[in-house]
Write an enzyme that holds these catalytic residues in place. Structure first.
Site, short mmCIF file in Angstrom:
data_model
loop_
_atom_site.label_atom_id
_atom_site.label_comp_id
_atom_site.label_asym_id
_atom_site.label_seq_id
_atom_site.Cartn_x
_atom_site.Cartn_y
_atom_site.Cartn_z
N GLY A 195 15.24 13.22 -2.82
CA GLY A 195 13.85 12.59 -3.57
C GLY A 195 13.27 14.28 -4.11
O GLY A 195 13.70 14.30 -4.37
N GLY B 140 13.39 16.78 -1.95
CA GLY B 140 15.29 17.02 -1.03
C GLY B 140 16.07 15.98 -0.57
O GLY B 140 15.46 15.15 -2.02
N ASP C 83 2.92 2.95 4.32
CA ASP C 83 4.00 3.03 2.69
C ASP C 83 4.88 2.24 3.00
O ASP C 83 6.22 2.39 1.98
CB ASP C 83 4.25 4.71 2.32
CG ASP C 83 4.62 4.25 0.81
OD1 ASP C 83 3.99 3.43 -0.05
OD2 ASP C 83 5.99 5.32 0.60
#
Length: 471
Positions: free
Chosen positions: A37, A40, A148
């Site tokens: 991502g 990390g 989200d």
């Protein structure tokens, strides 16, 4: 969800350990990455003492713009306790990285399944939506907004067709107060609510996103689309969508009705997650599978009530760390009893579940029993509390399982549990951070019940004996 409860109650957040020692002392981490991502990577790991498989998310501190914001995300995750929300087991930190040890989900993203399937039957879509809405209802009733929700942020636990779904990634989640207006622009173009783009919104932004996901599940493409982000956002701002006849002619009126109610422009008129769960489309198509609800639930509650306070806490830690395979039957029972889908059980729900299962004589002390099982004093039985009170003894008397629980209480890792460590883990310190006298007396009693050699501390042998004893 926990808050300092009455005497003898404990907060569960403390059971998610934060260690500053090396992760590799406790876990073998696979070199191959499961995912990468912005901040990390995620790898598969094995707990050295229990063999439990976990996912480890490694976050580079230098990449995280706002480390305090990230710590807030961890604090929120520590409090979450729902079958459709990813579990955080523990965290580690060194000078370079923070590591989150999470439930390992091997079934891939909902996004990928949509790509594979094209679209879902109404029955399958309803089963998925019920899980999404239940998790959102749980978050909202605990004053947390995700901000989200999108198919990339839902993982399947495994590859089976009926695998449970889990919400992941609480990087944009926030706590809110009733009536609070949020202004931070957060979210992803296709799924974001119009009000978020206007910079004035509340938790209803999540149910809009759920509506977009439902639309996509049933036809394979989003209700607001364009060739660029700017085009997509223009469409979202207008909030107008349609059901293209060619793709929607075989979809029921009930399904379209629920989508309209979730994609209602005015958030005040928009369906809440609770209303959506009660919509006929979800109720008819996503019925819970039959679970073996029986009298033994009450017997288990009674046996749990008789346990010492420390053993109750240890059972809660163990329940929190169990894999889905080990608790699948208990999970089904919990979900069958959880009538309104909010991820917690009331006396009324348990009474109704037992009656429905054909039990004539509901015990008169059911309410009192539930108070004892409600270890954090929230007034309802949360998911992990239910598991702790109904776990099979064969599962929890294994030495490696008990060792993992012991480690939670033994903060400094010296092989002994002290009063201070217990007090800290159970969150039984007073609000000011000072140890109050009632809590100290409580903790001393807990230690005295188990401390066989009288040294004022609990070693692993004493802990193991407590777990194997009937009380």
């Amino acid at each position: 969800m926990s808050s300092p409860g009455p005497e003898g109650k404990f907060k569960r957040e403390g059971f998610v350990i934060s260690s500053s020692g090396p992760l590799t002392k406790y876990y073998d981490v696979e070199q191959r990455k499961l995912g990468q991502g912005t901040y990390g990577s995620v790898s598969k790991a094995v707990n050295k003492s229990t063999g439990a498989l976990r996912a480890v998310k490694q976050i580079s501190k230098s990449q995280v713009k706002n480390i305090e914001r990230f710590r807030q995300e961890i604090a929120i995750m520590k409090q979450l306790d729902h079958p459709n929300i990813i579990k955080l087991f523990e965290t580690f930190e060194d000078h370079k990285n923070i590591y989150l040890v999470l439930e390992l989900c091997t079934g891939g993203e909902l996004f990928d399944r949509i790509i594979e399937e094209g679209y879902f039957t109404e029955k399958n879509a309803a089963v998925l939506m019920k899980q999404i809405l239940a998790a959102v209802y749980y978050l909202h009733s605990h004053k947390i907004v995700h901000r989200d929700l999108k198919p990339e942020n839902f993982l399947f636990l495994n590859k089976t067709p009926d695998s449970p779904l889990k919400i992941i990634d609480f990087g944009l989640a926030a706590r809110f107060e009733s009536g609070q207006v949020m202004t931070t622009k957060a979210g992803t173009p296709y799924y974001v609510a119009p009000q978020v783009l206007q910079g004035k919104y509340d938790y209803a932004c999540d149910t809009w996103s759920a509506g977009v996901i439902m639309y996509i599940l049933l036809c394979g493409y989003p209700p607001f689309h364009g060739d660029t982000d700017a085009e997509i956002l223009q469409k979202v701002k207008a909030g107008k969508f349609k059901f293209n006849e060619a793709d929607w002619k075989n979809v029921s009126g009930e399904a379209k009705d629920l989508i309209r109610k979730l994609l209602t422009f005015n958030p005040k008129d928009r369906y809440t997650a609770e209303q959506a769960l009660n919509h006929p489309w979800v109720q008819h198509l996503a019925q819970a599978s039959d679970a073996p609800i029986s009298r033994s639930i009450v017997d288990n509650f009674r046996a749990f009530r008789a346990q010492s306070q420390l053993k109750k806490a240890a059972l809660t830690v163990i329940a929190q760390q169990m894999s889905e395979n080990e608790i699948s039957t208990l999970k089904k029972i919990f979900m069958a009893l959880d009538k309104n889908g909010d991820g917690s059980l009331t006396v009324q729900e348990i009474r109704e579940g037992l009656t429905k299962a054909g039990l004539k004589d509901i015990p008169p002390d059911l309410e009192q029993l539930m108070k004892e099982v409600d270890s954090d004093g929230s007034g309802v039985i949360d998911y992990t509390e239910f598991l702790a009170a109904t776990l099979d003894k064969k599962l929890y008397i294994q030495e490696d399982v008990c060792w993992a629980a012991f480690r939670v209480f033994d903060i400094d890792g010296n092989g002994k549990i002290t009063a201070e460590e217990l007090q800290h883990v159970l969150g039984m310190d007073s609000v000011k951070g000072a140890f109050d006298n009632t809590a100290i007396a409580n903790i001393r009693d807990m230690i005295r019940e188990v401390d066989r050699d009288g040294d004022g501390e609990i070693d692993f042998d004493e802990f193991m004996k407590m777990m194997r004893d009937r009380k």
